[in-house]
Scaffold this active site. Structure first.
Site, PDB file in Angstrom:
ATOM      1  N   LYS A 177       8.431  -4.082   0.327  1.00 13.93           N
ATOM      2  CA  LYS A 177       6.968  -3.989   0.283  1.00 13.93           C
ATOM      3  C   LYS A 177       6.388  -5.146  -0.515  1.00 13.93           C
ATOM      4  O   LYS A 177       6.953  -5.556  -1.544  1.00 13.93           O
ATOM      5  CB  LYS A 177       6.550  -2.658  -0.340  1.00 13.93           C
ATOM      6  CG  LYS A 177       5.046  -2.389  -0.322  1.00 13.93           C
ATOM      7  CD  LYS A 177       4.745  -1.005  -0.912  1.00 13.93           C
ATOM      8  CE  LYS A 177       3.256  -0.687  -0.883  1.00 13.93           C
ATOM      9  NZ  LYS A 177       2.966   0.664  -1.424  1.00 13.93           N
TER      10      LYS A 177
ATOM     11  N   SER B 102       0.270   3.817   1.291  1.00 11.15           N
ATOM     12  CA  SER B 102       0.038   2.396   1.446  1.00 11.15           C
ATOM     13  C   SER B 102       1.249   1.622   1.972  1.00 11.15           C
ATOM     14  O   SER B 102       1.126   0.463   2.370  1.00 11.15           O
ATOM     15  CB  SER B 102      -0.389   1.796   0.108  1.00 11.15           C
ATOM     16  OG  SER B 102       0.643   1.908  -0.857  1.00 11.15           O
TER      17      SER B 102
ATOM     18  N   SER C  55       2.447   7.345  -1.303  1.00 18.43           N
ATOM     19  CA  SER C  55       2.495   6.151  -0.466  1.00 18.43           C
ATOM     20  C   SER C  55       3.856   5.814   0.130  1.00 18.43           C
ATOM     21  O   SER C  55       3.978   4.864   0.900  1.00 18.43           O
ATOM     22  CB  SER C  55       1.982   4.937  -1.246  1.00 18.43           C
ATOM     23  OG  SER C  55       0.594   5.022  -1.424  1.00 18.43           O
TER      24      SER C  55
END
Length: 378
Positions: free
Chosen positions: A24, A100, A124
């Protein structure tokens, strides 16, 4: 493709031929900027060194295939990003991928990588995992190193892995957490006791949770967590304050997406009194979860209260905040929680079965998830 911000093949050794993983873009990879998928950080300098979790993956022989896309600044549940692109939901391209850690879940679900790392501050990892039909784990708070991860200061955020199979997820956890005991995570979990948490969610998804536990042959009973709603609201207050503290200065750049700009400005209104009240709820809810886990080994409940909404509905302004009603509370309390794809009768989409364990018992959570997954495969 939009699951990635940048694609490359980083190996600790030239002859490495290990499993592949995406990282990420809120996690540092040396030589690449950490932009958190935001135009406001698009000119950030390249990271000087790897985040601890990245170095540990490389040392364990994993191949890093790229930086994964995400909801801007890790502050959103839809995964929609008009700057870097919106990752595809592998289950249904018309629906949101969840945020997210949208790119991480998408890349795993599409088979672009064996695993991915995301971060989970208010759901997330688990939210996108449920949206995209993959497995996602939020470890016990503080168990996995966050050195080299944005934001620097947090009382909620955890680095956690995504995978399509529990075997791979356990391998990833073994790499990023030196204390993780894969032998315990692979033990037979047929004798564990499960507390099925009473929640407000779509009836078919609630039924699917009970059916999954029954199919796995696990002893179970009902559990009430009366302070879930309070914990959800308290978790919102804390994430708002901490995200504003970390990224509020970027509002002045004029480069933040319109949706994020509005939510950051709203987050700036969080008061000291709000945070004091939230900390009181944190103590009450954490104690309630701990008490419930004295009588059972793990808790089971839906990851999301409903299937993910469509991209069209999200762009039209349909609120998604309730998506995190069942996951955000366990960020506040710090307990380990995993989302496992959950078949739902009459639906082509899988929902998420959330399994919550005692603090530090991440291995047992994985063992239970592996046991349930094996029952689904029969």
């Amino acid at each position: 493709m939009s699951a990635f911000i940048s694609e490359f093949d980083l190996r600790a050794r030239d002859d490495a031929d290990g499993p592949t993983i995406a990282i990420k873009d809120s996690i540092d990879v040396a030589g690449y900027p950490t932009t958190a998928a935001s135009r406001a950080l698009s000119d950030a300098p390249a990271a000087i060194e790897h985040a601890d979790v990245v170095q540990r993956l490389l040392d364990a022989g994993w191949r890093i295939k790229g930086k994964a896309n995400m909801h801007e600044l890790a502050f959103g549940m839809t995964g929609i990003n008009d700057f870097t692109g919106t990752p595809l939901n592998p289950q249904d391209a018309t629906r949101i991928p969840g945020g997210s850690s949208s790119g991480s879940a998408s890349a795993v679900g599409l088979g672009l990588v064996d695993a991915a790392l995301g971060t989970d501050t208010g759901g997330s990892v688990r939210g996108p995992a449920a949206c995209c039909g993959v497995i996602g784990l939020k470890p016990t708070f503080g168990r996995v190193s966050r050195r080299g991860v944005a934001p620097v200061e947090t009382t909620l955020d955890c680095v956690g892995p995504f995978a399509r199979e529990m075997r791979i997820l356990i391998d990833a956890m073994s790499a990023i957490d030196p204390s993780f005991d894969a032998r315990i995570a692979r033990r037979d979990a047929a004798t564990v006791r499960v507390g099925i948490v009473s929640v407000v969610a779509d009836e078919d998804i609630v039924k699917a949770v009970g059916q999954a536990v029954h199919r796995a042959g696990l002893a179970s009973g009902d559990v009430e967590l009366a302070s879930m709603a309070d914990a959800f609201a308290a978790g919102l207050a804390v994430i708002n304050a901490e995200t504003w503290h970390a990224f509020g200065h970027l509002v002045e750049t004029g480069k933040i997406g319109a949706d994020l700009d509005a939510r950051l400005r709203m987050a700036s209104n969080t008061t000291t009194a709000d945070l004091e009240a939230a900390e009181n709820v944190r103590r009450i809810f954490t104690a309630a979860v701990n008490r419930s886990l004295e009588d059972v080994d793990v808790l089971a409940l839906p990851t999301l209260p409903a299937f993910p909404i469509t991209l069209e509905a999200a762009r039209a302004g349909t609120s998604v905040i309730a998506m995190s009603s069942l996951i955000r509370p366990f960020n506040l309390s710090g307990h380990p929680a995993l989302s496992l794809p959950l078949p739902v009768l009459g639906s082509s989409l899988k929902a998420g079965l959330q399994i919550v364990g005692r603090k530090g018992a991440d291995e047992q959570v994985c063992a239970v998830a592996a046991h349930v997954a094996a029952a689904f495969a029969q």
